[in-house]
Each structure stands twice: as C-alpha cells, then as structure tokens.
Design a protein around this motif. Structure first.
Motif, PDB file in Angstrom:
ATOM      1  N   LYS A  80      26.620  19.121 -45.076  1.00 18.12           N
ATOM      2  CA  LYS A  80      26.269  19.145 -43.663  1.00 18.12           C
ATOM      3  C   LYS A  80      26.352  20.524 -43.018  1.00 18.12           C
ATOM      4  CE  LYS A  80      27.735  14.343 -42.846  1.00 18.12           C
ATOM      5  NZ  LYS A  80      28.603  13.458 -42.032  1.00 18.12           N
ATOM      6  N   ILE A  81      26.987  21.471 -43.682  1.00 19.47           N
ATOM      7  CA  ILE A  81      27.232  22.789 -43.093  1.00 19.47           C
ATOM      8  C   ILE A  81      26.566  23.864 -43.945  1.00 19.47           C
ATOM      9  CG2 ILE A  81      28.986  24.461 -42.391  1.00 19.47           C
ATOM     10  CD1 ILE A  81      29.063  21.983 -40.699  1.00 19.47           C
ATOM     11  N   ALA A  82      25.970  24.849 -43.277  1.00 20.49           N
ATOM     12  CA  ALA A  82      25.388  25.992 -43.976  1.00 20.49           C
ATOM     13  C   ALA A  82      25.729  27.272 -43.244  1.00 20.49           C
ATOM     14  CB  ALA A  82      23.874  25.841 -44.097  1.00 20.49           C
ATOM     15  N   GLN A  83      25.915  28.322 -44.018  1.00 24.79           N
ATOM     16  CA  GLN A  83      26.081  29.650 -43.431  1.00 24.79           C
ATOM     17  C   GLN A  83      24.701  30.193 -43.076  1.00 24.79           C
ATOM     18  OE1 GLN A  83      27.183  33.083 -45.962  1.00 24.79           O
ATOM     19  NE2 GLN A  83      28.839  33.458 -44.522  1.00 24.79           N
ATOM     20  N   VAL A  84      24.542  30.679 -41.861  1.00 27.46           N
ATOM     21  CA  VAL A  84      23.279  31.226 -41.394  1.00 27.46           C
ATOM     22  C   VAL A  84      23.321  32.747 -41.539  1.00 27.46           C
ATOM     23  CG1 VAL A  84      21.677  31.422 -39.462  1.00 27.46           C
ATOM     24  CG2 VAL A  84      22.992  29.312 -39.780  1.00 27.46           C
ATOM     25  N   ILE A  85      22.403  33.282 -42.332  1.00 26.25           N
ATOM     26  CA  ILE A  85      22.284  34.721 -42.547  1.00 26.25           C
ATOM     27  C   ILE A  85      21.072  35.205 -41.759  1.00 26.25           C
ATOM     28  CG2 ILE A  85      22.067  36.562 -44.261  1.00 26.25           C
ATOM     29  CD1 ILE A  85      24.493  34.901 -44.827  1.00 26.25           C
ATOM     30  N   PRO A  90      25.703  37.733 -42.303  1.00 28.28           N
ATOM     31  CA  PRO A  90      26.120  36.398 -41.877  1.00 28.28           C
ATOM     32  C   PRO A  90      26.309  36.326 -40.365  1.00 28.28           C
ATOM     33  CG  PRO A  90      27.935  37.536 -42.977  1.00 28.28           C
ATOM     34  CD  PRO A  90      26.725  38.386 -43.149  1.00 28.28           C
ATOM     35  N   LEU A  91      25.762  35.267 -39.776  1.00 29.03           N
ATOM     36  CA  LEU A  91      25.937  35.021 -38.353  1.00 29.03           C
ATOM     37  C   LEU A  91      27.114  34.083 -38.135  1.00 29.03           C
ATOM     38  CD1 LEU A  91      24.872  35.277 -35.408  1.00 29.03           C
ATOM     39  CD2 LEU A  91      23.479  33.239 -35.887  1.00 29.03           C
ATOM     40  N   GLN A  92      26.979  32.828 -38.577  1.00 28.44           N
ATOM     41  CA  GLN A  92      28.050  31.852 -38.485  1.00 28.44           C
ATOM     42  C   GLN A  92      27.642  30.616 -39.267  1.00 28.44           C
ATOM     43  OE1 GLN A  92      27.399  31.351 -34.058  1.00 28.44           O
ATOM     44  NE2 GLN A  92      27.772  29.203 -34.575  1.00 28.44           N
ATOM     45  N   ASP A  98      23.262  21.855 -34.745  1.00 28.90           N
ATOM     46  CA  ASP A  98      23.436  23.155 -34.079  1.00 28.90           C
ATOM     47  C   ASP A  98      22.332  24.125 -34.492  1.00 28.90           C
ATOM     48  OD1 ASP A  98      25.691  22.353 -32.711  1.00 28.90           O
ATOM     49  OD2 ASP A  98      27.092  23.134 -34.206  1.00 28.90           O
ATOM     50  N   TYR A  99      21.979  24.108 -35.773  1.00 22.65           N
ATOM     51  CA  TYR A  99      20.945  25.022 -36.218  1.00 22.65           C
ATOM     52  C   TYR A  99      19.591  24.657 -35.604  1.00 22.65           C
ATOM     53  CZ  TYR A  99      17.712  27.741 -38.967  1.00 22.65           C
ATOM     54  OH  TYR A  99      16.703  28.595 -39.333  1.00 22.65           O
ATOM     55  N   LYS A 103      17.104  27.280 -33.441  1.00 25.07           N
ATOM     56  CA  LYS A 103      15.848  27.729 -34.044  1.00 25.07           C
ATOM     57  C   LYS A 103      14.985  28.559 -33.103  1.00 25.07           C
ATOM     58  CE  LYS A 103      14.924  24.410 -37.742  1.00 25.07           C
ATOM     59  NZ  LYS A 103      14.030  23.313 -38.174  1.00 25.07           N
ATOM     60  N   ARG A 104      15.050  28.304 -31.793  1.00 27.90           N
ATOM     61  CA  ARG A 104      14.233  29.096 -30.877  1.00 27.90           C
ATOM     62  C   ARG A 104      14.632  30.574 -30.933  1.00 27.90           C
ATOM     63  NH1 ARG A 104      11.275  25.537 -27.993  1.00 27.90           N
ATOM     64  NH2 ARG A 104      12.189  23.502 -27.475  1.00 27.90           N
ATOM     65  N   LEU A 105      15.925  30.839 -31.024  1.00 28.04           N
ATOM     66  CA  LEU A 105      16.384  32.220 -31.170  1.00 28.04           C
ATOM     67  C   LEU A 105      16.061  32.757 -32.558  1.00 28.04           C
ATOM     68  CD1 LEU A 105      19.849  32.012 -29.361  1.00 28.04           C
ATOM     69  CD2 LEU A 105      17.735  33.046 -28.511  1.00 28.04           C
ATOM     70  N   ALA A 106      16.187  31.885 -33.572  1.00 28.48           N
ATOM     71  CA  ALA A 106      15.867  32.307 -34.935  1.00 28.48           C
ATOM     72  C   ALA A 106      14.401  32.709 -35.044  1.00 28.48           C
ATOM     73  CB  ALA A 106      16.188  31.189 -35.917  1.00 28.48           C
TER      74      ALA A 106
END
Length: 481
Positions: A80-85, A90-92, A98-99, A103-106
């Motif tokens: 259920k959890i992933a690290q966002v790079i 790494p961001l968080q 939450d991701y 996505k709009r910012l991504a």
C-alpha cells in the motif's frame, strides 16, 4: 509515445530498440517515461535515481542517463505504500490515495522535465506505464493518455501476442479511450510473434477494418534477448554444460535491483537459482542476499522462512555468503530504523554473520562508484542506492576501497562472508572473475555485461528495422514500406 495493452507488453524494449535505430542514423534521440513504478533503478552520473529501463534506453540512444528521462519514480515498500522519487531524489512515502491527490503537482514536475529534454534533443520517445485503459486510474493520469494529451504527442499501442488474446487486447484498449485519445493513436504493434506470418494476415486485416488503425509491424519473438529487466524477475533456469558454480538468491518480497544478478544468469560457468517462498534451496557454493526496499521486513521474512538455518549449514560446509546493499545490512548484528524510514520504527536483530550495525536515516545515498577489492586484488565498478549508515567493528577488513578513499562493506575474518553497498558488482569483468574465484569456481572467467548489452541492443534494432514500418513512424528519415 509507446503505450501498451498490459504491463510487460514490450513498451520498454520497443522504446529501447527505436532509440538504437534512430541513434544509428545519427539522430539526437532520448527516452522519456513520465511515471515509472519499479524496484529496479539506476543512478545517473549526477547522482539521481531513475528507472532501470530508462537507463537502458539512454544507453541505446548513446547518451548518459538523466533524471529528466524519468521525473517520477515510485518504489513500493509494501502493498500500500511507495516511496515517491521526484527528479531523482526521494520526496516522501505515500499511499495510493495520497499519491492520487498529489498527481496534479507531479504533472508539473513531468511537464517541466519534458520541456527541458525537448530543448536538448531532436526526438523524444516516450514510454507509457501499464495500460491506458485502466478506468479507475484515468482521472489525473500522468503516465499514459493524460500525458499524451497534455504534451500533444502521437501514440502507438503495443500488445504481446505470445500471451494470447492480442486482438481483444488491442480493440478493447482502443474502445475504452476517449474520442480525442482514439484519434491520437496512429497504429498498433504486435510483439513476440512466433510462427508463419501468413497465418496472421487475416487477423491483421480484420483489426485494421475494425479499428481503422494500421498495424505498423509484427515483431518476432527474440529468443534469449539479454537486456536489463524493468521489474520482472527472470526466474527460468537455463541449462549450461559448463555450469560448475551453484549460486542461490532468495527472492525477498521486496527484492530490489535484481539486475545485479544478470551477469550471473548469463555466465556460462554459473547456475543461478532464485528461491522463493516455500521452495527448498538447492545445494550451493554461494548464497547472495540481494537488495531490499524494506530491509527489516525482508529480514524477518528470511528468519520466518528458515534461511537462518540454511545459511548456517551452508557456512559449516564451507560455502560462501555475499550480501549486497540491504542484504549486507541483514548480515550484520542490528538494523535500526528509529525514524520509521522503511516501516514501523524499531530495531531488528540481524543475522550476525558480519560485525556490522546499521541505522536507517532519512537521506538516501545515490552515487556511482569505482575502486578496488583489496582481498581479491581486483578493480570494481558499481553504484549505491541506500538509506542509512553502516558501522564496521575496528579490525574488520573492508570489502572495497573506493576511488575517493571511502571504505565499503566488510569481509569476515574466515573469508567466508562478505558484504558491500555496491550494486552491479558482477558487471565488471575483472570483479566478476575475482568474486567467482572467491566463491570456489576454478578457472573462472569474467563476463562483460556492457558489451552484451550493446550487442543485444543492436540485435533488437536490426529486428525493428526489418519488421516495423519505420516510414510511417518517422517519414522524415525512412521510406514507407
């Protein structure tokens, strides 16, 4: 943009092959993948982290990998959890909800990277992710048609006929797209075809009549194509007459960078065995603990699945053990995660096979490295992707001395157990030869992974030039078939 009807339909390979086709004509081409989800990653010369597939595609294009080629990388640490790079750093950690909100910012990150690449290259080849027809993921999509629409790029859709159902995959995918997205699709590519092409022709005619889209090519099944995997584990065993060294790798639930073992999988003198849950490890000369995206959880998996007893028995009989990155951390006495970087905060007892103690920290080490293995008298190259710091007891020999004077890893006093933070240890021919000799292989030979990669990329490009209508894809450089 190359999109696919499914994961592993051939998007990564097709983009890599087209990068090589264009590069061989002297065209300034680069790959791009807006969003990637994979535990196989690579480090750029600038010290950023991107998907392994984009590093391969950059090699196919004859250029260095860059974080702009994969601005968003997701590395799952649990179901259920992933690290966002983002942009290689790494961001968080985020869960899916939450991701999705993020996505709009991504998308801003994605479009900025896209625009920077456009300024440096004449042609960009874009790889989608999964399938564009995932209805539940259409909102705020940045990986497939959402990006294609924002960047206004034409799309081809690839499907894997070897899995079966190729016509249903292609027509169904197209039918689930919006009218503007359907208009964006310029044609189809059918991948991994075996047999007589004349038996497929009636189906190709039906497909074109049904959809109004041409089939731009039917790519034959390229047996034993030896390229870096984006994420799928090559688990099948290949019979080798010369294979005298038995190597076992446990398939951890969160195994990462298993491309570390491609050189062993391809080595004629090595029999490589991946061992998963509820599988009995075969007798081995060398057991390698691989990298992990969740070290303490994968350590517990090893302990719960009998690997402590396997390792101790293996060492009693004179076998060798090597840990790479997270695998090295597991070989130590403790792995502490006081901030909950990878999972719940806490400290786990390690396997106790090396005098090491590790503390996971918020920052991530990302760098390419080279140096020497003093105990083996060999040069080595590799790259680091890890959280935390590992302390070695005084008097314990390090595994490697890197060019900038840093000491890496450890080797036990009895020379049976070693560990290193460096991925890609077996890719340097001299290091490969030295490590296999250490593991007990007589007259060990090295293997040049880079040379094999170059040969296979040219083989792939040759096939695409023969079987794709490059004139429809790139009319300014190729004649239409």
């Amino acid at each position: 943009m190359v999109q696919g009807t499914t994961s592993d339909a051939g998007k990564s390979v097709l983009v890599a092959g087209l990068c090589r086709v264009l590069s061989r004509k002297g065209i300034n081409v680069a790959p791009f993948k807006p969003q990637n989800m994979a535990l196989n990653s690579a480090v750029t010369p600038q010290g950023g982290e991107i998907g392994r597939a984009q590093a391969l595609q950059a090699a196919a294009a004859g250029i260095d990998p860059h974080t702009d080629m994969n601005p968003v990388l997701l590395k799952p640490s649990s179901d259920k959890i992933a690290q966002v790079i983002l942009n290689g750093k790494p961001l968080q950690d985020m869960d899916a909800v939450d991701y999705h909100r993020y996505k709009r910012l991504a998308m801003d990150t994605v479009m900025n990277a896209w625009q920077r690449l456009q300024q440096r290259h004449d042609v960009l080849l874009v790889e989608g992710a999964g399938s564009p027809a995932e209805i539940n993921l259409r909102d705020r999509d940045i990986a497939n048609m959402g990006f294609a629409e924002a960047a206004d790029v034409p799309v081809i859709i690839v499907a894997d006929i070897d899995r079966g159902g190729v016509f249903a995959h292609l027509t169904g995918t197209l039918a689930l797209l919006s009218a503007s997205e359907q208009a964006r699709v310029r044609g189809f590519v059918i991948n991994r075809f075996r047999g007589d092409i004349t038996l497929l022709e009636s189906g190709l005619q039906w497909l074109q009549q049904r959809t109004g889209k041409p089939v731009l090519g039917v790519i034959p099944y390229l047996h034993n194509l030896q390229l870096d995997a984006e994420d799928a584990l090559e688990s099948g065993q290949v019979e080798k007459e010369e294979a005298h060294l038995q190597v076992v790798v446990p398939v951890l639930p969160r195994i990462s960078n298993h491309t570390d073992f491609d050189s062993l999988r391809l080595h004629p003198q090595v029999a490589l065995h991946y061992v998963g849950e509820q599988q009995v490890p075969p007798p081995a000369d060398l057991i390698i603990l691989p990298g992990s995206k969740n070290v303490r959880e994968d350590l517990r998996w090893l302990q719960d699945n009998g690997w402590v007893e396997v390792l101790l028995r293996h060492l009693r009989y004179g076998g060798k053990v090597l840990g790479i990155c997270g695998g090295m951390q597991m070989l130590g006495r403790t792995v502490a995660d006081p901030q909950g970087i990878e999972s719940a905060a806490g400290c786990s007892a390690g396997l106790g096979l090396l005098p090491l103690d590790t503390e996971l920290l918020a920052g991530k080490t990302l760098r390419q490295a080279s140096g020497q293995i003093p105990a083996l008298g060999s040069p080595l190259t590799g790259y680091e992707i890890h959280c935390g710091q590992t302390r070695r007891d005084a008097g314990t020999a390090c595994f490697a001395i890197l060019d900038e004077g840093r000491e890496d890893g450890a080797i036990s006093s009895d020379n049976q157990v070693a560990g290193s933070y460096l991925h890609g240890l077996f890719d340097h021919p001299d290091a490969c030869r030295a490590l296999l000799t250490w593991a007990g292989l007589e007259q060990a030979r090295g293997i040049d992974r880079a040379a094999i990669r170059e040969r296979e990329l040219d083989r792939l490009a040759d096939s695409l030039e023969q079987h794709l209508d490059l004139g429809q894809l790139f009319p300014q450089w190729f004649r239409a078939a």
